[in-house]
Scaffold this active site. Structure first.
Site, PDB file in Angstrom:
ATOM      1  N   SER A 148       0.919  -1.247  -0.034  1.00  0.00           N
ATOM      2  CA  SER A 148      -0.147   0.012  -0.115  1.00  0.00           C
ATOM      3  C   SER A 148       0.725   1.236  -0.036  1.00  0.00           C
ATOM      4  O   SER A 148       1.938   1.192   0.491  1.00  0.00           O
ATOM      5  CB  SER A 148      -0.961   0.051   1.215  1.00  0.00           C
ATOM      6  OG  SER A 148      -1.516   1.269   1.334  1.00  0.00           O
ATOM      7  N   TYR A 162      -2.335  -0.586  10.135  1.00  0.00           N
ATOM      8  CA  TYR A 162      -2.472  -1.012   8.764  1.00  0.00           C
ATOM      9  C   TYR A 162      -1.147  -0.562   8.023  1.00  0.00           C
ATOM     10  O   TYR A 162      -0.506  -1.182   7.086  1.00  0.00           O
ATOM     11  CB  TYR A 162      -3.599  -0.379   8.052  1.00  0.00           C
ATOM     12  CG  TYR A 162      -3.456  -0.520   6.548  1.00  0.00           C
ATOM     13  CD1 TYR A 162      -4.100  -1.750   6.183  1.00  0.00           C
ATOM     14  CD2 TYR A 162      -3.256   0.434   5.642  1.00  0.00           C
ATOM     15  CE1 TYR A 162      -4.129  -2.137   4.678  1.00  0.00           C
ATOM     16  CE2 TYR A 162      -3.473   0.352   4.204  1.00  0.00           C
ATOM     17  CZ  TYR A 162      -3.881  -1.040   3.799  1.00  0.00           C
ATOM     18  OH  TYR A 162      -3.993  -1.089   2.454  1.00  0.00           O
TER      19      TYR A 162
END
Length: 258
Positions: A148, A162
């Site tokens: 990501s 995350y």
């Protein structure tokens, strides 16, 4: 040039392949002539998507819960029961968790570490026999991890576990690339920016928030399925055979902000 980017006949496993970015990648590989196996935690959804994609090519489903070691090992065993070799492993299954800083629970770190990092490591190592069987000196086997941009830059949202786990996944990608290079297995990561997915639905379904996100993307739009499928197919094709240990931002230029 068509042969340079061909993935026709390759066997591909895509985890988290029943929706979002995983589905974009799986659909692209099926359309390009690959034999695709998709996996996700929900068996019914996994089977339904495999049936849909089978109308375009060859796709089958193996449901698995990758939040624990047994699930990863079970998926690897099931895949190796069905195929003699695995040309491409796409580690896409993942999870996120958002909460204010002082309310952010320790359990978020435990859950996301298990899915976003540990499961990728466990599944990749368990599938090494199938990847080795596919590997050749001029045509390596491929591992593609889905990271990501939030693992490359500080995210605007409060997703502490995350972003930390995605940064860890990027580093693990480099470690595995170094370790497996002499076995002719390449390991790369794609770091997506904003794409239509369940993780982004809370933001992209709101027109005002969506417009704000688009305004921050230098190319001025949300990622499209072809953007993601095209990058994965490049990494899996002859064109990407000499690339390993890379983390490729597919983000419309978001990471140019630093």
């Amino acid at each position: 040039m068509n042969e340079l980017f061909s993935v026709d006949g390759r066997t591909v496993l895509v985890t988290g392949g029943s929706r979002g970015i995983g589905l974009m990648i799986a659909r692209g590989f099926v359309a390009a002539g690959a034999h695709v196996i998709i996996s996700s935690r929900r068996a019914e959804a996994c089977a339904a998507v495999a049936k849909e994609l089978s109308a375009q090519g060859r796709c089958e489903a193996i449901p698995a819960d990758l939040s624990h070691d047994e699930g990863a090992r079970g998926l690897a065993a099931a895949v190796q029961d069905r195929v003699d070799k695995l040309d491409v492993l796409v580690n896409n299954a993942g999870a996120t968790w958002g909460a204010p800083l002082e309310d952010y629970p320790e359990s978020a770190f435990d859950k996301l570490w298990a899915i976003n990092v540990k499961a990728v490591f466990r599944l990749t190592t368990a599938l090494l026999p199938a990847l080795r069987a596919a590997a050749g000196p001029d045509d390596p086997a491929r591992v593609i991890n889905i990271g990501s941009v939030d693992g490359l830059r500080v995210p605007a949202m409060e997703v502490y576990a995350y972003s930390a786990t995605k940064a860890a996944l990027h580093m693990m990608t480099r470690n595995l690339a170094h370790q497996l290079a002499d076995e002719r297995i390449t390991v790369n990561a794609i770091a997506p920016g904003p794409f239509e997915s369940k993780m982004m639905a809370f933001a992209l379904d709101d027109p005002t928030i969506r417009a704000g996100i688009e305004s921050q993307v230098p190319l001025g739009r949300i990622g499209r399925p072809d953007d993601m499928a095209g990058t994965a197919i490049y990494l899996a094709s002859r064109a990407g055979a000499y690339l390993t240990g890379a983390v490729i931002p597919v983000d419309g230029g978001l990471t140019t902000h630093g």
